[in-house]
Design a protein around this motif. Structure first.
Motif, mmCIF file in Angstrom:
data_model
loop_
_atom_site.group_PDB
_atom_site.id
_atom_site.type_symbol
_atom_site.label_atom_id
_atom_site.label_comp_id
_atom_site.label_asym_id
_atom_site.label_seq_id
_atom_site.Cartn_x
_atom_site.Cartn_y
_atom_site.Cartn_z
ATOM 1 N N THR A 120 0.744 -1.245 -0.073
ATOM 2 C CA THR A 120 0.030 -0.097 0.003
ATOM 3 C C THR A 120 0.759 1.418 0.026
ATOM 4 O OG1 THR A 120 -0.247 0.130 2.393
ATOM 5 C CG2 THR A 120 -1.914 -1.219 1.236
ATOM 6 N N LEU A 121 2.061 1.197 0.108
ATOM 7 C CA LEU A 121 3.206 2.260 0.104
ATOM 8 C C LEU A 121 3.167 3.029 -1.378
ATOM 9 C CD1 LEU A 121 6.168 1.093 2.269
ATOM 10 C CD2 LEU A 121 4.072 2.396 2.783
ATOM 11 N N ARG A 122 2.769 2.118 -2.335
ATOM 12 C CA ARG A 122 2.922 2.550 -3.769
ATOM 13 C C ARG A 122 1.849 3.681 -3.795
ATOM 14 N NH1 ARG A 122 6.040 -0.705 -6.673
ATOM 15 N NH2 ARG A 122 6.446 -2.618 -5.875
ATOM 16 N N GLY A 123 2.455 4.804 -4.569
ATOM 17 C CA GLY A 123 1.497 5.833 -4.998
ATOM 18 C C GLY A 123 1.146 6.837 -3.896
ATOM 19 N N VAL A 124 1.516 6.409 -2.667
ATOM 20 C CA VAL A 124 1.249 7.521 -1.482
ATOM 21 C C VAL A 124 2.348 8.793 -1.455
ATOM 22 C CG1 VAL A 124 0.989 7.453 0.861
ATOM 23 C CG2 VAL A 124 0.270 5.427 -0.200
ATOM 24 N N THR A 125 1.875 9.738 -1.936
ATOM 25 C CA THR A 125 2.657 10.863 -1.903
ATOM 26 C C THR A 125 2.774 11.513 -0.561
ATOM 27 O OG1 THR A 125 0.709 12.553 -2.189
ATOM 28 C CG2 THR A 125 1.816 11.735 -4.304
ATOM 29 N N GLN A 126 3.995 12.429 -0.499
ATOM 30 C CA GLN A 126 4.352 12.647 0.991
ATOM 31 C C GLN A 126 4.322 14.443 0.781
ATOM 32 O OE1 GLN A 126 7.174 10.098 2.976
ATOM 33 N NE2 GLN A 126 7.769 9.584 0.943
ATOM 34 N N ASN A 127 4.712 15.097 1.686
ATOM 35 C CA ASN A 127 4.950 16.346 1.765
ATOM 36 C C ASN A 127 5.866 16.955 1.056
ATOM 37 O OD1 ASN A 127 7.370 16.201 3.162
ATOM 38 N ND2 ASN A 127 6.350 16.311 5.300
ATOM 39 N N ASN A 128 6.133 18.424 0.966
ATOM 40 C CA ASN A 128 7.073 18.962 -0.038
ATOM 41 C C ASN A 128 8.654 18.524 0.469
ATOM 42 O OD1 ASN A 128 5.083 20.142 -0.948
ATOM 43 N ND2 ASN A 128 5.168 22.103 0.159
ATOM 44 N N LEU A 153 9.760 11.468 -3.459
ATOM 45 C CA LEU A 153 9.232 9.841 -3.983
ATOM 46 C C LEU A 153 8.085 9.893 -3.183
ATOM 47 C CD1 LEU A 153 12.715 8.386 -3.498
ATOM 48 C CD2 LEU A 153 11.734 9.408 -5.812
ATOM 49 N N ASP A 154 7.454 8.956 -3.740
ATOM 50 C CA ASP A 154 6.195 8.237 -3.096
ATOM 51 C C ASP A 154 6.782 7.387 -2.095
ATOM 52 O OD1 ASP A 154 6.753 5.539 -4.059
ATOM 53 O OD2 ASP A 154 4.918 5.541 -5.314
ATOM 54 N N VAL A 155 5.981 6.941 -1.128
ATOM 55 C CA VAL A 155 6.364 6.368 0.111
ATOM 56 C C VAL A 155 7.245 4.840 -0.162
ATOM 57 C CG1 VAL A 155 5.567 5.228 2.483
ATOM 58 C CG2 VAL A 155 4.540 7.423 1.444
ATOM 59 N N TRP A 156 6.661 4.221 -1.359
ATOM 60 C CA TRP A 156 7.589 2.940 -1.588
ATOM 61 C C TRP A 156 8.694 3.375 -2.114
ATOM 62 C CZ3 TRP A 156 7.473 -1.932 -1.247
ATOM 63 C CH2 TRP A 156 8.359 -2.791 -2.295
ATOM 64 N N ASP A 157 9.009 4.274 -3.042
ATOM 65 C CA ASP A 157 10.250 4.607 -3.728
ATOM 66 C C ASP A 157 11.297 5.349 -2.692
ATOM 67 O OD1 ASP A 157 9.609 3.586 -6.246
ATOM 68 O OD2 ASP A 157 8.992 5.263 -6.660
ATOM 69 N N HIS A 158 10.600 5.764 -1.620
ATOM 70 C CA HIS A 158 11.347 6.440 -0.608
ATOM 71 C C HIS A 158 11.968 5.366 0.388
ATOM 72 C CE1 HIS A 158 12.551 8.755 3.048
ATOM 73 N NE2 HIS A 158 11.409 7.823 3.948
ATOM 74 N N THR A 159 10.834 4.271 0.475
ATOM 75 C CA THR A 159 11.686 3.182 1.403
ATOM 76 C C THR A 159 12.553 2.515 0.888
ATOM 77 O OG1 THR A 159 9.334 3.202 2.462
ATOM 78 C CG2 THR A 159 10.660 1.147 2.418
ATOM 79 N N ILE A 160 12.373 2.357 -0.491
ATOM 80 C CA ILE A 160 13.529 1.471 -1.328
ATOM 81 C C ILE A 160 14.879 2.210 -1.342
ATOM 82 C CG2 ILE A 160 14.176 0.584 -3.725
ATOM 83 C CD1 ILE A 160 12.128 -1.247 -1.987
ATOM 84 N N THR A 205 -2.538 6.453 7.789
ATOM 85 C CA THR A 205 -2.976 7.529 8.654
ATOM 86 C C THR A 205 -2.924 8.979 8.067
ATOM 87 O OG1 THR A 205 -0.710 7.547 9.204
ATOM 88 C CG2 THR A 205 -2.253 6.268 10.521
ATOM 89 N N ARG A 206 -2.354 8.880 6.610
ATOM 90 C CA ARG A 206 -2.128 10.039 6.049
ATOM 91 C C ARG A 206 -3.285 10.937 5.638
ATOM 92 N NH1 ARG A 206 -2.042 12.195 0.811
ATOM 93 N NH2 ARG A 206 -0.287 13.407 -0.043
ATOM 94 N N THR A 207 -2.994 12.373 5.922
ATOM 95 C CA THR A 207 -4.174 13.427 5.822
ATOM 96 C C THR A 207 -3.583 14.476 4.839
ATOM 97 O OG1 THR A 207 -3.744 14.561 7.740
ATOM 98 C CG2 THR A 207 -5.494 12.595 7.713
ATOM 99 N N ILE A 208 -4.557 15.088 4.032
ATOM 100 C CA ILE A 208 -3.955 16.217 3.537
ATOM 101 C C ILE A 208 -4.624 17.586 4.079
ATOM 102 C CG2 ILE A 208 -3.780 17.698 1.174
ATOM 103 C CD1 ILE A 208 -3.935 14.699 0.039
ATOM 104 N N ASP A 209 -3.795 18.336 4.639
ATOM 105 C CA ASP A 209 -4.577 19.585 5.229
ATOM 106 C C ASP A 209 -3.390 20.752 5.108
ATOM 107 O OD1 ASP A 209 -2.637 18.722 6.975
ATOM 108 O OD2 ASP A 209 -3.951 18.728 8.636
ATOM 109 N N ASP A 210 -3.857 21.825 5.401
ATOM 110 C CA ASP A 210 -3.124 23.063 5.623
ATOM 111 C C ASP A 210 -2.073 23.053 6.662
ATOM 112 O OD1 ASP A 210 -3.860 23.652 3.153
ATOM 113 O OD2 ASP A 210 -5.555 25.067 4.069
#
Length: 187
Positions: free
Chosen positions: A135-143, A147-154, A182-187
């Motif tokens: 499920t890490l694939r395609g999960v974007t992160q903050n600025n 990388l998405d979470v999968w690529d960041h982990t690799i 647990t990821r949320t997108i907010d200001d």
């Protein structure tokens, strides 16, 4: 001969006559597969993996550890039979969690563990026993992350000290495992 054809891969089928020293390659493929770096089953791969689905993890471990390629029919059979390693199925698991864990730890303990993780994912095996990692694939992160979470982990796994302990490697593998849930997108 029957024992040879019940083995997991051709590279594990060589026999040696202890008296004469003669090496026997009953399958006719073992020596060439060793020389050419090929992981192949001695009989139809579907039969080999039906007899013991854990052999699919062993194929990945050997391929990663020795830099071998998994032969195409063997590869296809792994993908088609990956669900036989499921620990989340409603039916009783085919392979115990303990056997899967032991083989997974062997992959994580080897110097080629990153290749092993990537191969487990590509072949559909990883999601059968640690679905949270897929499920890490395609999960974007903050600025702060490109990388998405999968690529960041690799990438993180590739950059830890090669002599890191298995526990450290596992810690790095799992360090963001909760983000998708647990990821949320907010200001």
């Amino acid at each position: 001969k029957d024992d040879v054809y019940r083995r997991d891969f051709t590279i594990n089928t060589l026999l040696k006559n202890l008296c004469s020293g003669e090496v026997l390659d009953i399958t006719g493929s073992a020596l060439s597969d060793l020389k050419n770096g090929i992981i192949r089953t001695p009989v139809e791969p579907e039969r080999t993996f039906y007899d013991d689905p854990l052999r699919m993890l062993r194929a990945v471990r050997f391929a990663a550890r020795f830099g071998f390629a998994i032969e195409e029919n063997t590869r296809r059979a792994i993908i088609e039979n990956s669900s036989r390693l499921s620990l989340i199925s409603t039916a009783a698991p085919v392979v115990s969690a303990e056997r899967i864990r032991d083989e997974f730890i062997k992959i994580m303990s080897d110097k080629s563990y990153v290749s092993g993780i990537e191969m487990l994912s590509t072949l559909g095996l990883l999601g059968q026993f640690i679905p949270e990692l897929e499920t890490l694939r395609g999960v974007t992160q903050n600025n702060w992350h490109t990388l998405d979470v999968w690529d960041h982990t690799i990438l993180a796994l590739r950059n830890i000290d090669p002599s890191a302990t298995t526990a450290t490697r596992l810690g790095m593998l799992f360090h963001d495992i909760g983000k998708p849930a647990t990821r949320t997108i907010d200001d």
